[in-house]
Enzyme design. Structure first.
Site, PDB file in Angstrom:
ATOM      1  N   LYS A 196       0.860  -1.182   0.000  1.00 35.90           N
ATOM      2  CA  LYS A 196       0.000   0.000   0.000  1.00 35.90           C
ATOM      3  C   LYS A 196       0.886   1.218   0.000  1.00 35.90           C
ATOM      4  O   LYS A 196       1.832   1.317   0.801  1.00 35.90           O
ATOM      5  CB  LYS A 196      -0.872  -0.022   1.281  1.00 35.90           C
ATOM      6  N   THR A 230      -4.315  13.317   5.353  1.00 38.47           N
ATOM      7  CA  THR A 230      -2.885  13.439   5.651  1.00 38.47           C
ATOM      8  C   THR A 230      -2.611  14.736   6.407  1.00 38.47           C
ATOM      9  O   THR A 230      -1.926  14.754   7.435  1.00 38.47           O
ATOM     10  CB  THR A 230      -2.047  13.364   4.361  1.00 38.47           C
ATOM     11  N   LYS A 279       5.750   3.228   8.195  1.00 38.57           N
ATOM     12  CA  LYS A 279       4.588   4.103   8.435  1.00 38.57           C
ATOM     13  C   LYS A 279       3.310   3.272   8.525  1.00 38.57           C
ATOM     14  O   LYS A 279       2.505   3.436   9.439  1.00 38.57           O
ATOM     15  CB  LYS A 279       4.486   5.085   7.261  1.00 38.57           C
ATOM     16  N   ASN A 296      -2.212  18.946  -1.617  1.00 37.09           N
ATOM     17  CA  ASN A 296      -3.202  18.250  -0.799  1.00 37.09           C
ATOM     18  C   ASN A 296      -2.828  18.252   0.691  1.00 37.09           C
ATOM     19  O   ASN A 296      -3.652  18.615   1.549  1.00 37.09           O
ATOM     20  CB  ASN A 296      -3.342  16.814  -1.322  1.00 37.09           C
ATOM     21  N   GLN A 328       7.373   3.895   3.752  1.00 38.56           N
ATOM     22  CA  GLN A 328       5.956   3.514   3.790  1.00 38.56           C
ATOM     23  C   GLN A 328       5.750   2.229   4.585  1.00 38.56           C
ATOM     24  O   GLN A 328       4.754   2.076   5.288  1.00 38.56           O
ATOM     25  CB  GLN A 328       5.472   3.317   2.347  1.00 38.56           C
ATOM     26  N   LYS A 340       5.289   1.732  -3.203  1.00 33.82           N
ATOM     27  CA  LYS A 340       5.223   3.095  -3.741  1.00 33.82           C
ATOM     28  C   LYS A 340       5.435   3.019  -5.235  1.00 33.82           C
ATOM     29  O   LYS A 340       6.057   2.063  -5.731  1.00 33.82           O
ATOM     30  CB  LYS A 340       6.310   3.972  -3.109  1.00 33.82           C
ATOM     31  N   GLY A 391      -2.827   8.273  -4.137  1.00 35.20           N
ATOM     32  CA  GLY A 391      -2.196   9.470  -4.694  1.00 35.20           C
ATOM     33  C   GLY A 391      -0.931   9.865  -3.945  1.00 35.20           C
ATOM     34  O   GLY A 391      -0.599   9.308  -2.902  1.00 35.20           O
ATOM     35  N   ASP A 392      -0.227  10.802  -4.515  1.00 30.41           N
ATOM     36  CA  ASP A 392       0.933  11.436  -3.885  1.00 30.41           C
ATOM     37  C   ASP A 392       1.157  12.710  -4.704  1.00 30.41           C
ATOM     38  O   ASP A 392       0.216  13.209  -5.351  1.00 30.41           O
ATOM     39  CB  ASP A 392       2.155  10.495  -3.911  1.00 30.41           C
ATOM     40  N   SER A 400      -6.794   5.655   3.951  1.00 31.53           N
ATOM     41  CA  SER A 400      -6.895   4.786   2.773  1.00 31.53           C
ATOM     42  C   SER A 400      -7.271   3.368   3.207  1.00 31.53           C
ATOM     43  O   SER A 400      -8.071   2.695   2.549  1.00 31.53           O
ATOM     44  CB  SER A 400      -5.561   4.742   2.020  1.00 31.53           C
TER      45      SER A 400
END
Ligand code: NAP
Length: 449
Positions: free
Chosen positions: A93, A213, A117, A244, A114, A129, A168-169, A381
């Site tokens: 993810k 976020t 995290k 964002n 990630q 990622k 997204g990123d 998410s």
């Protein structure tokens, strides 16, 4: 290398050798290994069976060609990436980034971060990622759509609700996720809502995902401030970026009673001493997709635009770097400390250079690392995946309550772990160890994988 426990130095040497030239990945691994010396001293079993070496090696790295046709009818070629880093805790993810700076080293640093995290959220998600060196800036909506469709023509083979779930990123928001989901649905002939997150509300998205976020970062910093009997109320805040993460961090800071006096994009920054007009900024960035200099032109209250220069020169109590990696240098940190900063929360991934983090920690500034402070996005998410799996749709309030609870738990896990390992107040160490231990426990249970 000196700051890393002797037992772990060979691991770093292998990472440097095997991933030559991938400087951001080296930086991310170095920072985690710095924290793990205390773990392997207390729990030598975590160094057995090359466990840490395995954690530093992605399970799979996919690189692919993305051909597409621009509005002039010319063929363009970009490079696509998906790094499936670690699936010990659940399906891979992590977001997709579209930015010209993207390369395999950047995607690997992001995938590595990630993994820890996602572990910190306590939810069943592994780490991954992806993205492309595609530059969305100046591209028409049709070009963005054609690019996203071509990207998904390859990516769809590698993802799935139980395999890998992108989001997204930088450069990938609701519009891009919509185009990619549409193509995935067409290619697979399945309505597999849980394959992507950050979807629109009309087709399986979660309320509060867009905000998550930035909101989560503000929740984390608020709790960190509380440990010193402080809060955002009445504080001056500087937030870098205007995408964002930045926009919704600002929104939550305002609701906590703080004032946001500066924000930026990659061309320059805006100082608005009267306090930001967030509706205006949202109109400039989210509706019109313009530059932040347009905010000044329309605000008409003496707000000023500074081209180039450093946003960190603007004095503040709380700094939230929410743009990109390595955007806050050692000298920037010294300026912030000299100006009396109390707390720094990383909304972006690895925005503070290692020397900046050292400056903050030496000065006793509260410092929240990105892998903890910006985990609210991926946590929400995972809540979107829960809603998709149960064919449900939660209210904004319920989703935000879950987010706030998760952020408080992450804060407390980092703070408690730092105490347990003899470094109270060191959220970097706490986040690295707490995340690592969760992944390591699962991997040990599964044998050599
Ligand atoms: P975004 O909506 O695309 O916004 C990115 C912002 O950062 C824009 O204002 C952009 O300015 C600025 N920026 C990008 N590259 C820059 C550079 N090289 N120098 C200076 N400014 C730059 O992206 P986002 O989703 O907010 O992501 C921001 C950060 O948060 C990234 O580090 C991302 O990995 C991290 N993050 C995002 C999420 C999420 O849910 N979206 C979750 C966790 C972490 P321009 O418009 O000028 O490019």
């Amino acid at each position: 290398m000196k700051s890393i426990d002797e037992k772990l130095q060979p691991i770093l040497r292998t990472v440097l050798h095997r991933n030559a030239g991938e400087t951001e990945f080296h930086q991310a691994v170095h920072e985690v290994l710095e924290s793990l010396g205390r773990v392997v001293t207390k729990h030598p079993e975590y160094a057995d069976e090359a466990l840490i070496e395995r954690i530093c090696e992605p399970e799979r790295q996919i690189i692919f060609r993305v051909p597409w046709i621009d509005d002039n009818g010319d063929v363009q070629i970009n490079r696509g990436f998906r790094v499936q880093f670690n699936s010990a805790l659940g399906p891979y993810k992590g977001g997709l980034r579209f930015h010209p700076s993207v390369n395999v080293g950047i995607i690997k640093f992001l995938g590595f971060e990630q993994t820890f995290k996602n572990a910190l959220t306590g939810l069943p998600i592994g780490g991954g990622k992806g993205g492309s060196d595609f530059n969305p800036r100046g591209r028409s909506d049709r070009e963005i759509m054609r690019f996203c469709q071509s990207f998904m023509v390859e990516l769809h083979r590698h993802i799935g609700e139980y395999i890998d779930v992108p989001a997204g990123d930088i450069g990938v928001g609701g519009r891009e996720i919509g185009y990619m989901f549409g193509m995935y649905k067409r290619l697979t002939n399945k309505y597999e809502a849980g394959v992507l997150t950050g979807k629109g509300l009309s087709y399986g998205g979660s309320r509060a995902r867009k905000e998550a976020t930035g909101f989560g970062c503000a929740y984390f910093v608020q709790r960190m401030l509380e440990t010193r009997g402080q809060s955002f109320d009445g504080k001056r805040c500087v937030v870098s970026g205007s995408g964002n993460v930045a926009i919704y961090a600002m929104q939550k800071v305002l609701s906590f009673g703080g004032t946001v006096v500066a924000f930026s994009d990659s061309d320059g920054y805006v100082v608005d001493e009267a306090g930001i007009d967030l509706d205006l900024l949202k109109d400039v960035k989210e509706q019109r997709r313009e530059r932040v200099s347009e905010y000044v032109a329309r605000r008409g209250n003496g707000a000023r635009y500074v081209k180039d220069g450093s946003i960190w020169d603007v004095p503040c109590d709380v700094a939230l770097p929410c743009a990109t990696q390595n955007e806050l240098s050692g000298p920037d940190a010294e300026t912030l400390v000299a100006n009396g900063v109390l707390a720094v929360g990383e909304g972006a991934n690895m925005p503070c250079k290692p020397e900046a983090v050292r400056v903050f920690q030496k000065a006793g500034v509260l410092f929240a690392p990105g892998k903890a402070a910006n985990a609210g996005g991926v946590a929400t998410s995972a809540l979107e995946m829960q809603q998709n799996a149960s064919r449900d749709s939660w209210s904004f309030e319920k989703t935000e309550d879950r987010l706030a609870g998760i952020m408080h738990n992450i804060h407390d896990a980092c703070a408690d772990t730092a105490v347990e390992y003899g470094a109270p107040g060191d959220y970097v160490l706490g986040a690295n160890i707490a995340g690592f231990v969760r992944v390591a426990e699962a991997m040990r249970a599964m044998g050599v994988i």
